[in-house]
Write an enzyme that holds these catalytic residues in place. Structure first.
Site, PDB file in Angstrom:
ATOM      1  N   SER A  42      37.798  76.928 -30.974  1.00  0.00           N
ATOM      2  CA  SER A  42      38.303  76.457 -32.270  1.00  0.00           C
ATOM      3  C   SER A  42      39.586  75.639 -32.143  1.00  0.00           C
ATOM      4  CB  SER A  42      38.498  77.632 -33.235  1.00  0.00           C
ATOM      5  OG  SER A  42      37.261  78.291 -33.466  1.00  0.00           O
ATOM      6  N   GLU A  83      38.032  80.232 -22.310  1.00  0.00           N
ATOM      7  CA  GLU A  83      37.369  80.144 -23.606  1.00  0.00           C
ATOM      8  C   GLU A  83      37.090  81.552 -24.122  1.00  0.00           C
ATOM      9  OE1 GLU A  83      35.604  76.050 -24.298  1.00  0.00           O
ATOM     10  OE2 GLU A  83      34.018  77.254 -23.423  1.00  0.00           O
ATOM     11  N   GLU A 111      28.124  80.432 -23.623  1.00  0.00           N
ATOM     12  CA  GLU A 111      26.806  80.335 -24.278  1.00  0.00           C
ATOM     13  C   GLU A 111      25.679  80.375 -23.243  1.00  0.00           C
ATOM     14  OE1 GLU A 111      27.784  76.932 -26.681  1.00  0.00           O
ATOM     15  OE2 GLU A 111      29.135  78.201 -27.848  1.00  0.00           O
ATOM     16  N   LYS A 117      27.649  70.330 -27.004  1.00  0.00           N
ATOM     17  CA  LYS A 117      26.610  71.371 -27.102  1.00  0.00           C
ATOM     18  C   LYS A 117      25.271  70.717 -27.502  1.00  0.00           C
ATOM     19  CE  LYS A 117      30.278  74.657 -27.824  1.00  0.00           C
ATOM     20  NZ  LYS A 117      30.751  75.915 -28.355  1.00  0.00           N
ATOM     21  N   ASN A 121      32.805  69.066 -25.581  1.00  0.00           N
ATOM     22  CA  ASN A 121      31.510  69.695 -25.321  1.00  0.00           C
ATOM     23  C   ASN A 121      30.685  69.587 -26.596  1.00  0.00           C
ATOM     24  OD1 ASN A 121      29.335  71.305 -24.735  1.00  0.00           O
ATOM     25  ND2 ASN A 121      30.510  73.212 -24.484  1.00  0.00           N
ATOM     26  N   HIS A 139      29.641  78.401 -18.906  1.00  0.00           N
ATOM     27  CA  HIS A 139      30.016  78.460 -20.323  1.00  0.00           C
ATOM     28  C   HIS A 139      29.485  79.763 -20.926  1.00  0.00           C
ATOM     29  CE1 HIS A 139      30.337  77.609 -24.574  1.00  0.00           C
ATOM     30  NE2 HIS A 139      31.210  76.669 -24.248  1.00  0.00           N
ATOM     31  N   GLY A 199      33.821  78.638 -32.046  1.00  0.00           N
ATOM     32  CA  GLY A 199      33.046  78.357 -33.253  1.00  0.00           C
ATOM     33  C   GLY A 199      33.368  79.253 -34.438  1.00  0.00           C
TER      34      GLY A 199
HETATM   35  P1  13P Z   1      34.534  75.269 -30.581  1.00  0.00           P
HETATM   36  O1  13P Z   1      35.651  74.278 -30.354  1.00  0.00           O
HETATM   37  O2  13P Z   1      33.479  74.791 -31.503  1.00  0.00           O
HETATM   38  O3  13P Z   1      35.081  76.624 -30.929  1.00  0.00           O
HETATM   39  O4  13P Z   1      33.797  75.436 -29.152  1.00  0.00           O
HETATM   40  C1  13P Z   1      34.545  75.675 -28.019  1.00  0.00           C
HETATM   41  C2  13P Z   1      33.676  75.589 -26.829  1.00  0.00           C
HETATM   42  O5  13P Z   1      32.803  76.424 -26.625  1.00  0.00           O
HETATM   43  C3  13P Z   1      33.853  74.444 -25.939  1.00  0.00           C
HETATM   44  O6  13P Z   1      33.127  74.583 -24.767  1.00  0.00           O
END
Ligand code: 13P
Length: 250
Positions: free
Chosen positions: A210, A164, A98, A14, A12, A96, A170
């Site tokens: 992460s 997640e 976010e 982003k 992903n 997701h 992150g």
């Molecule tokens: P990170 O791997 O940067 O923590 O992000 C995970 C994520 O949100 C994947 O969709």
């Protein structure tokens, strides 16, 4: 990792990378074998056609990071399922954290997006996960169950799941293999209750938060963990490939 479920690894991206970087990435990815894990890249919308061209003929699939529940219409800034298909996608992320947090997406909206994905021939990768506060308040299972039960009726039998935990995204604070396994096993039990044993047994439940080349092997050793949804580490093709290789299936 299970002997019956082929591992699935998603990258992903982003809101990262430009088209020249995406072209370089694909060139580096193409030089290396991805083994037997299934791999999907989720770039931001403007990069989809660049990647679709670059990945033509490769086993790496393409997905959108979001979709609108409608097929077309006056929805400024949104992208529809048919547009994702037209741009070369087979997959789409739904729910997701976010999107749930930054765009106030409700469980009902996530369910509508899952239904739209299925209707337009995309496979939804449904994301669920609890925040730090919810975990501290011992609400993790209640949150996971609520998010999952809301999304599933729309999902029929073509979907995969990603656990997640928001506190791990992150932050570098990856879930331990034990914490991840506990959540994944809970999700699979809930899946069996709602969708039946056969679907629960075939559904891949990815871990995201992460994930990196150093922790992937320990996490994928858990029996209910079937791959990863990788954010930050997927921006570096070498790191992403190391994670994919940790999911080698034998
Ligand atoms: P990170 O791997 O940067 O923590 O992000 C995970 C994520 O949100 C994947 O969709």
């Amino acid at each position: 990792m299970s002997p019956i479920r082929r591992p699935l690894v998603g990258g992903n991206w982003k809101m990262n990378l430009l088209s020249a970087e995406a072209r370089d990435y694909v060139a580096r990815l193409g030089q290396l074998s991805v083994g037997q894990a299934e791999v999907v890249l989720f770039p931001s919308f403007p990069l989809l056609t660049t990647l679709a061209r670059g990945l033509a003929g490769s086993p790496v699939a393409l997905g959108g990071q979001d979709l609108h529940p409608g097929a077309k219409g006056a929805h400024t800034g949104d992208v529809s399922g048919p547009q994702l298909v037209d741009a070369g996608c087979q997959w789409v992320l739904c729910g997701h954290s976010e999107r749930r947090q930054d765009h106030h997406e409700s469980d009902a909206l996530v369910a509508a997006k899952v239904a739209a994905a299925i209707e337009h021939g995309l496979t939804p990768l449904i994301c669920v996960g609890e925040t730090q506060e919810e975990r501290q308040a011992e609400e993790t299972f209640a949150i996971l169950e609520r998010q999952l039960r809301a999304a599933l009726p729309s999902a029929r039998d073509r979907f995969e799941l990603a656990y997640e935990p928001v506190w791990a995204i992150g932050t570098g604070a990856t879930a331990t293999p034990e914490i991840a396994q506990e959540a994944h096993a809970f999700l699979r039990r809930t899946l069996a209750e709602v969708m039946g044993e056969a679907i629960a047994a075939r559904c891949r439940i990815l871990y995201g938060g992460s994930a990196n080349p150093d922790n992937a092997a320990d996490l994928i050793a858990q029996p209910d963990l079937d791959g990863f949804l990788v954010g930050g580490a997927s921006l570096d093709p070498d790191k992403f490939l190391t994670i994919i290789r940790a999911c080698g299936w034998s």
